[in-house]
Write an enzyme that holds these catalytic residues in place. Structure first.
Site, PDB file in Angstrom:
ATOM      1  N   SER A 108       0.833  -1.196   0.000  1.00  0.00           N
ATOM      2  CA  SER A 108       0.000   0.000   0.000  1.00  0.00           C
ATOM      3  C   SER A 108       0.869   1.247   0.000  1.00  0.00           C
ATOM      4  CB  SER A 108      -0.912   0.013   1.226  1.00  0.00           C
ATOM      5  OG  SER A 108      -1.479   1.305   1.362  1.00  0.00           O
ATOM      6  N   HIS A 123      -0.982  -1.202  -4.254  1.00  0.00           N
ATOM      7  CA  HIS A 123      -2.308  -0.976  -3.664  1.00  0.00           C
ATOM      8  C   HIS A 123      -2.474   0.516  -3.416  1.00  0.00           C
ATOM      9  CE1 HIS A 123      -5.764  -2.277  -1.125  1.00  0.00           C
ATOM     10  NE2 HIS A 123      -5.426  -1.270  -0.333  1.00  0.00           N
ATOM     11  N   MET A 131      -9.518   7.562  -0.558  1.00  0.00           N
ATOM     12  CA  MET A 131     -10.417   7.879   0.568  1.00  0.00           C
ATOM     13  C   MET A 131     -11.024   9.264   0.341  1.00  0.00           C
ATOM     14  SD  MET A 131      -8.149   6.678   3.817  1.00  0.00           S
ATOM     15  CE  MET A 131      -7.061   5.240   3.752  1.00  0.00           C
ATOM     16  N   HIS A 138      -8.197   0.499  -4.104  1.00  0.00           N
ATOM     17  CA  HIS A 138      -9.127   0.221  -2.996  1.00  0.00           C
ATOM     18  C   HIS A 138      -9.903   1.506  -2.731  1.00  0.00           C
ATOM     19  CE1 HIS A 138      -9.514  -0.782   1.596  1.00  0.00           C
ATOM     20  NE2 HIS A 138     -10.678  -0.788   0.993  1.00  0.00           N
ATOM     21  N   MET A 171     -12.306   3.615  -0.843  1.00  0.00           N
ATOM     22  CA  MET A 171     -13.035   3.821   0.417  1.00  0.00           C
ATOM     23  C   MET A 171     -13.818   5.115   0.262  1.00  0.00           C
ATOM     24  SD  MET A 171      -9.952   2.595   2.841  1.00  0.00           S
ATOM     25  CE  MET A 171      -8.829   2.731   1.459  1.00  0.00           C
ATOM     26  N   MET A 184     -11.316  -6.540   5.294  1.00  0.00           N
ATOM     27  CA  MET A 184     -10.496  -5.581   6.040  1.00  0.00           C
ATOM     28  C   MET A 184     -10.145  -6.171   7.404  1.00  0.00           C
ATOM     29  SD  MET A 184      -9.975  -2.963   4.116  1.00  0.00           S
ATOM     30  CE  MET A 184      -9.138  -1.992   5.367  1.00  0.00           C
ATOM     31  N   GLY A 218      -9.322   3.416   6.842  1.00  0.00           N
ATOM     32  CA  GLY A 218      -9.121   4.860   7.031  1.00  0.00           C
ATOM     33  C   GLY A 218      -7.681   5.263   7.253  1.00  0.00           C
ATOM     34  N   PHE A 219      -6.913   4.386   7.889  1.00  0.00           N
ATOM     35  CA  PHE A 219      -5.547   4.782   8.236  1.00  0.00           C
ATOM     36  C   PHE A 219      -4.602   3.586   8.156  1.00  0.00           C
ATOM     37  CE2 PHE A 219      -8.500   7.575  10.327  1.00  0.00           C
ATOM     38  CZ  PHE A 219      -8.008   8.832   9.995  1.00  0.00           C
ATOM     39  N   GLY A 220      -3.356   3.864   7.801  1.00  0.00           N
ATOM     40  CA  GLY A 220      -2.327   2.846   7.853  1.00  0.00           C
ATOM     41  C   GLY A 220      -1.788   2.717   9.274  1.00  0.00           C
ATOM     42  N   GLY A 221      -1.024   1.667   9.490  1.00  0.00           N
ATOM     43  CA  GLY A 221      -0.305   1.522  10.755  1.00  0.00           C
ATOM     44  C   GLY A 221      -1.138   1.090  11.949  1.00  0.00           C
ATOM     45  N   ASP A 268      -6.338  -6.764   4.256  1.00  0.00           N
ATOM     46  CA  ASP A 268      -5.768  -5.411   4.243  1.00  0.00           C
ATOM     47  C   ASP A 268      -5.903  -4.811   5.637  1.00  0.00           C
ATOM     48  OD1 ASP A 268      -4.979  -2.822   3.704  1.00  0.00           O
ATOM     49  OD2 ASP A 268      -6.688  -2.347   2.386  1.00  0.00           O
ATOM     50  N   GLY A 269      -4.745  -4.459   6.213  1.00  0.00           N
ATOM     51  CA  GLY A 269      -4.738  -3.795   7.507  1.00  0.00           C
ATOM     52  C   GLY A 269      -3.942  -4.573   8.538  1.00  0.00           C
ATOM     53  N   GLY A 270      -2.823  -4.001   8.952  1.00  0.00           N
ATOM     54  CA  GLY A 270      -2.023  -4.643   9.990  1.00  0.00           C
ATOM     55  C   GLY A 270      -1.330  -5.918   9.550  1.00  0.00           C
ATOM     56  N   GLY A 311       1.131  -1.992   4.080  1.00  0.00           N
ATOM     57  CA  GLY A 311       1.589  -0.616   3.933  1.00  0.00           C
ATOM     58  C   GLY A 311       2.814  -0.360   4.775  1.00  0.00           C
ATOM     59  N   SER A 312       2.607  -0.184   6.075  1.00  0.00           N
ATOM     60  CA  SER A 312       3.740   0.128   6.947  1.00  0.00           C
ATOM     61  C   SER A 312       4.765  -1.008   6.979  1.00  0.00           C
ATOM     62  CB  SER A 312       3.247   0.473   8.358  1.00  0.00           C
ATOM     63  OG  SER A 312       2.263  -0.423   8.782  1.00  0.00           O
TER      64      SER A 312
HETATM   65  C1  DX5 Z   1      -6.411   1.303   5.428  1.00  0.00           C
HETATM   66  C2  DX5 Z   1      -5.951   0.970   4.056  1.00  0.00           C
HETATM   67  C3  DX5 Z   1      -4.779   0.085   4.024  1.00  0.00           C
HETATM   68  C4  DX5 Z   1      -3.550   0.620   4.710  1.00  0.00           C
HETATM   69  C5  DX5 Z   1      -2.859  -0.537   5.316  1.00  0.00           C
HETATM   70  O1  DX5 Z   1      -7.707   1.780   5.412  1.00  0.00           O
HETATM   71  O2  DX5 Z   1      -6.971   0.337   3.314  1.00  0.00           O
HETATM   72  O3  DX5 Z   1      -4.474  -0.316   2.687  1.00  0.00           O
HETATM   73  O4  DX5 Z   1      -2.663   1.291   3.879  1.00  0.00           O
HETATM   74  O5  DX5 Z   1      -1.791  -0.080   6.055  1.00  0.00           O
HETATM   75  P1  DX5 Z   1      -1.027  -1.032   7.065  1.00  0.00           P
HETATM   76  O6  DX5 Z   1      -0.509  -2.199   6.285  1.00  0.00           O
HETATM   77  O7  DX5 Z   1       0.041  -0.176   7.634  1.00  0.00           O
HETATM   78  O8  DX5 Z   1      -2.035  -1.484   8.109  1.00  0.00           O
HETATM   79 ZN    ZN Z   2      -6.398  -0.534   1.382  1.00  0.00          ZN
END
Ligand code: DX5
Ligand code: ZN
Length: 223
Positions: free
Chosen positions: A10, A34, A38, A67, A69, A138, A143-146, A174-176, A196-197
């Site tokens: 991501s 990815h 948003m 993706h 959102m 999900m 909404g947010f990475g990390g 997707d997520g964490g 992502g992170s």
């Molecule tokens: C969050 C996004 C993810 C996000 C994942 O709403 O859809 O794609 O970038 O980030 P990580 O991998 O850091 O959880």
């Molecule tokens: Zn995503």
């Protein structure tokens, strides 16, 4: 059916001012890029939209996994497919007519993906699976990475895998997703992993992708 592990980094965790360099840093290791769109309505965050996705498509050979959102994907999503995104995923919570929308995405030449937030059950949508190329579950609130991975979603991943059965539908998480959690996802039945992170938070994103794939691949077997 033969399944393979795919990694979709991501770019939400990349440097938005240097996107083309950030994509180049993946060095061919990633299956997809990815891109998290948003709109500050469906989720409480605002990222980027079609013009930047078009710029990414023009600058990089990595297939784009969009993706969305956003509210009203019925109206906005087909343009991402038309622009050349290889995969376009909308949220079922926001879609008025998911079957019609999935068909519109496929008609524009994209793979059609449908996403579910952590608290959205998969059971009401099982009959829609043949209309889809990918189901995204999900593993954080979008909404947010990390954010921290939600283990509570793992049973839903298992149920979704069972429901997919012999269908050729990818199951994305997707997520964490990180080297700590990717094996749990793969074991439960996921085969496309967004990170992502866990990719762009590392000094060498390409190496991070390879390491994630090495952990997941042995667990992503034939269905
Ligand atoms: C969050 C996004 C993810 C996000 C994942 O709403 O859809 O794609 O970038 O980030 P990580 O991998 O850091 O959880
Ligand atoms: Zn995503």
């Amino acid at each position: 059916m033969t399944r393979r592990a795919q990694i979709s980094p991501s770019i939400l965790s990349a440097d938005f001012a240097r996107l083309s360099d950030e994509l180049a840093r993946l060095d061919g290791a990633a299956d997809w890029a990815h891109v998290d769109v948003m709109d500050n309505h469906f989720v409480p965050n605002l990222t980027l939209g079609l013009p930047i996705v078009a710029a990414i498509l023009a600058t990089s050979d990595v297939p784009v996994d969009c993706h969305l959102m956003i509210e009203d994907p019925d109206r906005w999503a087909p343009a991402y497919a038309e622009a050349g995104a290889g995969s376009v995923t909308f949220h079922v919570e926001a879609a008025a007519a998911p079957v019609r929308l999935a068909r519109a995405l496929r008609k524009e030449g994209a793979r059609a993906g449908m996403a579910l937030k952590p608290a959205t059950p998969v059971e009401p949508y099982v009959d829609l699976l043949p209309e889809l190329d990918m189901l995204l579950l999900m593993t954080v609130e979008p909404g947010f990475g990390g954010q921290a991975f939600l283990d509570v979603v793992l049973p839903k991943i298992r149920r979704a895998r069972k429901a997919i059965g012999d269908l050729d539908v990818w199951l994305q998480v997707d997520g964490g997703v990180s080297d700590e959690t990717i094996e749990r996802c793969a074991e439960a039945g996921a085969d496309v992993f967004v990170a992502g992170s866990a990719v762009y938070g590392k000094d060498d994103p390409a190496e991070a992708v390879r390491a994630l794939r090495a952990k997941a691949a042995p667990l992503v077997g034939p269905a």
